[in-house]
Design a protein around this motif. Structure first.
Motif, short mmCIF file in Angstrom:
data_model
loop_
_atom_site.label_atom_id
_atom_site.label_comp_id
_atom_site.label_asym_id
_atom_site.label_seq_id
_atom_site.Cartn_x
_atom_site.Cartn_y
_atom_site.Cartn_z
N GLU A 246 0.82 -1.21 0.00
CA GLU A 246 0.00 0.00 0.00
C GLU A 246 0.86 1.26 0.00
O GLU A 246 0.53 2.25 -0.64
N LYS B 58 2.14 1.79 -3.51
CA LYS B 58 1.05 2.31 -4.35
C LYS B 58 0.82 3.79 -4.07
O LYS B 58 0.63 4.59 -4.99
N THR B 59 0.83 4.15 -2.80
CA THR B 59 0.64 5.56 -2.43
C THR B 59 1.77 6.42 -2.96
O THR B 59 1.55 7.53 -3.47
N HIS B 60 3.02 5.90 -2.85
CA HIS B 60 4.18 6.64 -3.34
C HIS B 60 4.09 6.87 -4.85
O HIS B 60 4.35 7.97 -5.34
N ILE C 147 1.56 9.49 -5.59
CA ILE C 147 2.05 10.83 -5.30
C ILE C 147 2.97 11.31 -6.42
O ILE C 147 2.91 12.48 -6.84
#
Length: 394
Positions: free
Chosen positions: A81, A84-86, A89
């Motif tokens: 997760e 994925k968030t990185h 961004i």
């Protein structure tokens, strides 16, 4: 029943109860039988918990291994997760950067129209059309009095007409002379440049008043305008008194194409001159410490290149970037504090063969003696230089 008989009956009942209680107490004292205390609910729960503990202990390592596997699985899920968030961004940052560049382009066009300054034909044509990705944009810094230098550049390494269009479409290389306008807008100097531009179509006009002391501002406006007009990997600034091997320059920059925030040039660190009246005097010398100190590392002004993200940074922050007396120092100062990779390419230094450039001394009538620079054979006339460069770039 009379009152007397009722009283006697009540007394009899009291004595009977008293005798029963006495017998009960006597049984408690003299019998060997003990009454059992009922178990409380709390003790029952404790026993159940102990049993559960015993169950866990009997299961042993198997339970702990299962627990560890679940923890590891949870950790992998969390790391996934995070990645994925990185990535999300990073994608968002690129989108914001592109939007900021589009906004900078719109502002540049609006400011030019509102101020009444000359608007580049490239800016008019680009407008809302989709941008093509180019390798590099080469801005040849020039002045009103440099017509002979421009003609020499056109006769050597800057293609004209259809050849320049082919260079742009097939090689992704944009080459333009960069100039602003005079202090008297629409005067004879501006009209001369406009006539020259109608003939050759190779100018990038800036919303800038020309002047020797305004070179830092011109450099800043050039990068902001160029990144708004053309989507390129690199943005190059070169002086009009040097001739460039454009093919070799392209090969050099391609090596750094995948790197972010690249600053390519002949890096130097000259002394900060505090004496008034001398050339390259620095009025803000006190900012660099004690007398005799040197500048930070920065590229010489004959030719340097910066990547797209650095040009975008200049465009977005141009209103707050400080200008020193020397344009090369100014550009280097804008990157201090940023995560920038300085590429010190010695082929871009004067007198270091082989290289990418040849420099012309001042000449009269288009002919003159030139010095040997960067692997180009010594020549006596600009015509000989032209033939050599054409052979090398063909």
């Amino acid at each position: 029943m009379t009152l007397k008989s009722r009283g006697a009956s009540f007394v009899s009942q009291k004595w009977t109860l008293f005798i029963c209680l006495c017998c009960f107490c006597a049984g408690m004292l003299f019998t060997d039988r003990m009454w059992k205390v009922p178990e409380s609910k709390g003790i029952t729960r404790t026993t159940a918990m102990d049993a559960e503990k015993l169950k866990l202990v009997s299961e042993g390592c198997g339970f702990r291994t299962l627990q560890q596997k679940e923890v590891r699985r949870d950790s992998k899920d969390i790391i996934g997760e995070v990645y994925k968030t990185h990535n999300a961004i990073q994608t968002l940052d690129k989108t914001i950067s592109n939007l900021e560049m589009e906004l900078a382009a719109a502002r540049a066009a609006q400011e030019s129209m509102l101020s009444g300054s000359p608007v580049s034909e490239d800016l008019k044509e680009t407008g809302s059309s989709a941008k093509i990705r180019y390798l590099m944009v080469v801005g040849v810094n020039t002045a009103f009095s440099s017509r002979k230098r421009r003609d020499s550049v056109r006769a050597t390494w800057m293609p004209q007409g259809e050849k320049r269009k082919k260079l742009e479409e097939e090689k992704g290389i944009i080459v333009r002379f960069v100039i602003g306008h005079s202090s008297t807008s629409g005067g004879i100097l501006d009209r001369a440049i406009e006539a020259e531009d109608r003939k050759h179509g190779d100018f990038l006009r800036l919303d800038h008043v020309e002047g020797y002391l305004e070179l830092s501002a011109k450099t800043k406006i050039y990068f902001a305008t160029a990144v708004a007009l053309w989507d390129a990997d690199f943005y190059v600034k070169v002086d009009d008194d040097v001739h460039v091997n454009i093919a070799t320059l392209g090969e050099t920059l391609v090596r750094h194409q995948k790197k972010p925030r690249v600053y390519v040039g002949c890096m130097k660190s000259g002394p900060v001159l505090s004496q008034k009246g001398v050339r390259y005097h620095e009025p803000e010398y006190w900012k660099f410490g004690e007398a005799g100190n040197k500048y930070f590392r920065h590229a010489t002004g004959q030719l340097y290149a910066i990547s797209k993200d650095l040009a975008t940074y200049i465009s977005i922050n141009r209103h707050v970037l400080h200008k020193y007396a020397n344009e090369d120092v100014s550009l280097g100062s804008w990157f201090i504090g940023l995560d920038v990779e300085h590429i010190d390419d010695r082929r871009l230094c004067c007198g270091t063969p082989p290289g990418l450039l040849i420099g012309l001394k001042r000449f009269i009538g288009g002919a003159g003696k030139v010095r040997k620079l960067y692997g180009v054979q010594h020549s006596e006339t600009t015509q000989e230089i032209s033939s050599q460069l054409r052979r090398r770039t063909s």
